[in-house]
Scaffold this active site. Structure first.
Site, PDB file in Angstrom:
ATOM      1  N   ASP A  56       0.749  29.887   2.078  1.00 17.84           N
ATOM      2  CA  ASP A  56       1.633  30.703   1.246  1.00 17.84           C
ATOM      3  C   ASP A  56       1.390  32.191   1.501  1.00 17.84           C
ATOM      4  OD1 ASP A  56       2.802  28.497  -0.003  1.00 17.84           O
ATOM      5  OD2 ASP A  56       1.217  28.400  -1.519  1.00 17.84           O
ATOM      6  N   TYR A  84     -10.698  25.116   1.360  1.00 21.47           N
ATOM      7  CA  TYR A  84     -10.208  26.350   0.755  1.00 21.47           C
ATOM      8  C   TYR A  84     -11.233  26.896  -0.232  1.00 21.47           C
ATOM      9  CZ  TYR A  84      -5.586  24.681   2.276  1.00 21.47           C
ATOM     10  OH  TYR A  84      -4.526  24.228   3.025  1.00 21.47           O
ATOM     11  N   ARG A 190      -2.073  25.005  -5.405  1.00 25.06           N
ATOM     12  CA  ARG A 190      -1.379  25.556  -6.580  1.00 25.06           C
ATOM     13  C   ARG A 190      -1.157  24.477  -7.637  1.00 25.06           C
ATOM     14  NH1 ARG A 190       4.038  27.745  -4.974  1.00 25.06           N
ATOM     15  NH2 ARG A 190       3.809  26.618  -3.030  1.00 25.06           N
TER      16      ARG A 190
END
Length: 240
Positions: A56, A84, A190
């Site tokens: 993103d 991540y 997310r």
């Protein structure tokens, strides 16, 4: 660009045969922006250039970009597990589940303890079902769902199974929770951030994200994008 340092010995590229470039994607750049930058830098060569897994715009970190014949391996690179790091902010949600959109609801967090946060993280490990965000790049009837979402249209998205190998809490500084996650292809961090808040009987959104690994490749070995472009230009000058 003039201030970017490059190595004394220029990198040796063979874009036609295929290069796999590890790039540290800058903040606010789309993955498509990075691919376009690389494609423009190797002109006049007209070659396929693609990336192995979208990041993103508000995420940074490892983006694998392939050129020429190596674009055939993109699917295999994309299928690898990812790692991540980032932060989740508790007490507020956004329509995009991150900071791309404004906060739409706020929630109390006074009841949340460190023990609850560690328990929440543990609960998501393993195979889970998650709904991708409405503001995502997946396609429905040939159109990206984020395009529908930005027009205010309702989007019906099916859940998908993903795997969370590990969900480690590295620091708690409420309302922010800092994490390191290893997960399968197709995982939306997310969505995980959004569901994390629901588990804690509150709300939350992703406030920062950085991809640190993809398969065996690490962002520690990635090019700074401007440095890579400078090195490509230097390479082109040498082989003229």
């Amino acid at each position: 660009m003039e201030n970017i340092e490059v190595s004394e010995n220029s990198a040796k590229f063979n874009f036609a045969e295929g290069e796999m470039l590890l790039i540290d994607k800058p903040l606010t750049w789309t993955s498509f922006d990075v691919v376009g930058k690389v494609r423009n830098s190797i002109k006049p060569l007209k070659l396929k250039v693609g990336h192995a897994g979208t990041l993103d715009p508000l995420a940074t970190g490892l983006l694998i970009v392939c050129t020429g014949k190596l674009t055939k391996k993109i699917d295999s690179y994309q299928a690898e597990d990812k790692e991540y790091t980032g932060s989740i902010t508790l007490g507020a949600t956004t329509p995009s589940y991150d900071l791309e959109t404004e906060i739409d609801q706020t929630f109390p967090i006074d009841h949340i303890t460190a023990e609850m946060i560690f328990e929440a993280a543990k609960s998501f490990e393993g195979d889970i079902q998650q709904f991708p965000p409405a503001h995502s790049a997946i396609k429905i009837n040939g159109e990206r769902v984020y395009e529908k979402a930005r027009r205010g249209e309702e989007v019906e998205i099916k859940s998908r199974q993903v795997r969370i190998n590990s969900f480690l809490i590295e620091k708690i500084d409420l309302p922010n929770v800092y994490f390191r996650i290893s997960c399968s292809k197709g995982t939306y961090i997310r969505s995980l951030a959004y569901d994390f808040g629901k588990f804690l009987q509150s709300g939350s959104h992703l406030s920062s994200l950085r991809r640190t690994k993809s398969g065996d490749y690490s962002v520690e070995n990635a090019w700074n994008l401007e440095q890579l472009i400078a090195e490509i230009k230097r390479h082109k000058e040498i082989i003229k």
